[in-house]
Design an enzyme around this catalytic site. Structure first.
Site, PDB file in Angstrom:
ATOM      1  N   THR A 180       0.835  -1.199   0.000  1.00  0.00           N
ATOM      2  CA  THR A 180       0.000   0.000   0.000  1.00  0.00           C
ATOM      3  C   THR A 180       0.879   1.262   0.000  1.00  0.00           C
ATOM      4  O   THR A 180       0.365   2.365  -0.126  1.00  0.00           O
ATOM      5  CB  THR A 180      -0.902   0.050   1.251  1.00  0.00           C
ATOM      6  N   GLU A 198       0.305  -9.514   9.324  1.00  0.00           N
ATOM      7  CA  GLU A 198      -0.897 -10.129   9.898  1.00  0.00           C
ATOM      8  C   GLU A 198      -1.486 -11.177   8.973  1.00  0.00           C
ATOM      9  O   GLU A 198      -2.301 -11.980   9.391  1.00  0.00           O
ATOM     10  CB  GLU A 198      -1.997  -9.084  10.151  1.00  0.00           C
ATOM     11  N   ASP A 320       1.242  -5.249  18.329  1.00  0.00           N
ATOM     12  CA  ASP A 320       1.159  -4.633  16.998  1.00  0.00           C
ATOM     13  C   ASP A 320       1.714  -3.202  17.023  1.00  0.00           C
ATOM     14  O   ASP A 320       1.300  -2.345  16.244  1.00  0.00           O
ATOM     15  CB  ASP A 320      -0.283  -4.650  16.464  1.00  0.00           C
TER      16      ASP A 320
HETATM   17 CA    CA Z   1       0.289  -4.534  12.074  1.00  0.00          CA
END
Ligand code: CA
Length: 614
Positions: A180, A198, A320
């Site tokens: 992205t 992920e 995360d």
């Molecule tokens: Ca992540």
């Protein structure tokens, strides 16, 4: 090296509207320049990634008169996240599905459109369809435009016609990786990473290619692989000593999906490395360890990709807390000495000041609500974790959550005010270890993999808040803060006109006074904003440009995300351009659809959403 203005300031301002670089001559010197005429030549404007423009025709005194100059509807687009580039009066940007467009920066007239046909290429990867909307922009180098597509291609286009010059596949199409991010260019090399920490057992890397031919120049992994296969470098051999168990079975993560900054002073590339794959350290590296080089600023030699230094923001990552947020270069006085520093405000909620020469930590203070760590110990450079940070048997609830105190939405730094303008957000998350068989857990490709129990809790709108935070870099504390009605607001841009611009998830574009945070101008965009604005000048007129189309996450399982009411196919996605002399009529739009059912199947909704947090 400093980029000094050689001309008297008044003359430089006059010239800035007339002297524009020949597109074929846009090289490292042109991208490094603080004075780019009217251009915006790179993702963060210059290599510094400061998103600070010296243009000041539009300033704090007259911004109240800013008007719409032109706009361009993009009916095929969903999320618009890109930073447009402007070179010699032409604007280059990406819309949804990695489509590249070039328009006349004065009128919006379409010059060319390049569609890499991402949907066709990925017809067999149905599970990855949800994320196709996102792309953060292109790079420009010596008359070529570079785009990295969602399906992992890096493509060079002729800037005049949009004709493909070369195309390379940067990862195997069977692998659960995706892109992205925007490529960066230096020394006739174009570099790109990817996301996917992920979406499967992914081991992160970046690759540099020759800008003229697309030939691979170097590739550097961010985490060690299986020791039996041999290590690619001494740095990775040493990093392997900070991992436990059979981490390579899980990929490890550390993907470089956003932050890549080239530093012309040291000829280095700084990578903002990603979170662990999976998040749960008990699965990924049972027994602990720092797990280098996850969640780090990793400095590489720009010619060879070899390790130079690293600073890890979150050792033993479990939440995360990737360090993929933008890496900004600045020169400032620190404790009485001029220093070349990195400014970095990653998900974990600390604002870091790091010496670019050797990676030494100079400062680390909380810029928002942080409960996973008490502080950063300046002697060791390590965070001091709180008792609630990890619960190896139960549920741990901490601030920030996995969406971060700051996510990919770029911050900006104004050397005049000494302030950094951060799209700040505040939301907790829970990490549920119950029922997880840490030994047998394995990732499933193209699905949401965290190593924790599925996230089932709704997040109410009032539990997720946002603000524009002006952070005083030298004093290491907030200078001012403007609370915003919603979460997940757009990136920021600042200028010598004592201005800061930011679009909001609620569909407004605001101009603030850079020194005080006073709102000076607002515009009803008609749809939520995620992308950062830019400013540029052509033929003596300064413009502000913004891609409007909320996205870059669709955490639709939460009321916090859904309550804005922006729906695909309802509110138009647009490129909006403003000036002091604009006469365009603001286009019609549709009010937010706030009465829509928020979610029918929470598990499915979360699967769709979390994977986009990077
Ligand atoms: Ca992540």
């Amino acid at each position: 090296m400093k980029y000094r203005v050689l001309l008297p300031a008044c003359l430089a301002v006059l010239l800035s509207h007339t002297v524009i670089a020949d597109p074929a001559a846009v090289d490292g010197k042109a991208i490094a320049a603080a004075d780019q005429g009217g251009d915006w030549r790179s993702y963060g404007r210059s290599y510094s990634e400061q998103r600070y423009s010296p243009l000041k025709q539009i300033n704090a005194n007259n911004v109240g008169a800013l008007k719409l100059d032109w706009y361009l509807d993009m009916p095929d687009s969903r999320a618009l996240n890109a930073t447009p580039l402007v070179v010699d009066g032409v604007m280059y940007f990406t819309a949804s599905q990695s489509v590249v467009m070039a328009v006349d920066a004065r009128t919006g007239a379409l010059l060319w459109r390049y569609d890499p046909q991402v949907i066709k290429r990925l017809s067999n990867r149905k599970n990855m369809r949800f994320n196709w909307g996102s792309n953060r922009g292109v790079a420009f180098w010596k008359g070529s435009v570079f785009v990295a597509t969602f399906d992992g291609r890096l493509i060079a286009l002729d800037a005049k016609k949009g004709k493909e010059q070369w195309s390379v596949q940067t990862f195997d199409l069977d692998e659960p990786r995706y892109i992205t991010g925007a490529p960066r260019v230096f020394n006739d090399k174009v570099i790109i990473g990817h996301g996917g920490a992920e979406s499967g057992a992914v081991r992160g890397y970046v690759t540099a290619y020759d800008t003229a031919t697309g030939k691979q120049q170097w590739r550097t992994y961010t985490v060690p692989g299986n020791p039996r296969d041999g290590f690619e470098s001494q740095a990775l051999r040493e990093a392997a000593g900070t991992w436990r168990g059979d981490w390579w079975e899980h990929g490890g993560g550390g993907t470089v999906w956003n932050a890549i900054t080239y530093d012309p002073l040291y000829n280095r590339v700084y990578l903002g490395t990603g979170n662990g794959a999976p998040w749960n350290q008990q699965v990924r590296s049972p027994g602990g360890g720092d797990n280098l080089f996850l969640c780090s600023i990793l400095a590489l030699d720009a010619d060879t990709g070899e390790y130079v230094w690293h600073y890890q923001t979150t050792p033993g990552e479990n939440w995360d807390y990737n360090s993929a947020m933008d890496i900004v270069l600045a020169e400032l006085e620190w404790e009485g000495k001029p220093r070349n520093v990195i400014l970095h405000a990653p998900k974990n909620g600390f604002f870091y000041v790091v010496d670019r020469e050797d990676g030494r930590l100079l400062g680390a203070e909380k810029f928002g609500k942080v409960t996973w760590a008490e502080r950063v110990d300046m002697k060791t450079g390590r965070p001091v974790e709180t008792a609630e940070a990890r619960d190896p048997d139960g549920v741990s609830v901490v601030f920030p959550g996995f969406l971060g105190a700051h996510n990919w939405h770029p911050m900006s730094y104004n050397p005049q005010t000494g302030l950094t303008y951060i799209p700040y957000q505040e939301m907790a998350a829970e990490y549920d270890q119950r029922g997880i068989d840490t030994e047998r857990w394995r990732a499933k490709d193209f699905q949401m993999n965290t190593g924790f129990a599925p996230y089932r809790r709704d997040v109410a709108a009032e539990d997720a808040t946002g603000a524009l935070l002006a952070w005083d870099v030298r004093r290491q504390k907030p200078a001012w803060k403007v609370d915003l009605p919603g979460f997940w607001n757009g990136g920021t841009m600042t200028s010598a006109g004592n201005l800061v611009f930011q679009g909001t998830s609620g569909g407004a574009l605001h101009a603030y006074s850079a020194d005080t945070g006073r709102v000076l101008w607002s515009f009803d965009v008609g749809v939520g904003v995620s992308a950062p604005p830019i400013t540029y000048a052509v033929d003596g007129r300064q413009y502000i440009a913004l891609l409007a189309g909320w996205g870059g996450v669709s955490y639709v399982g939460s009321t916090a995300m859904a309550h804005h009411g922006w729906t695909y196919g309802s509110q138009p996605r647009r490129l909006l351009v403003f000036s002091l002399e604009g006469t365009a009529k603001p286009p019609p739009t549709v009010p937010p659809q706030t009465e829509l059912a928020i979610v029918d199947n929470p598990d499915q909704a979360i699967d769709v959403g979390q994977a986009q947090v990077g």
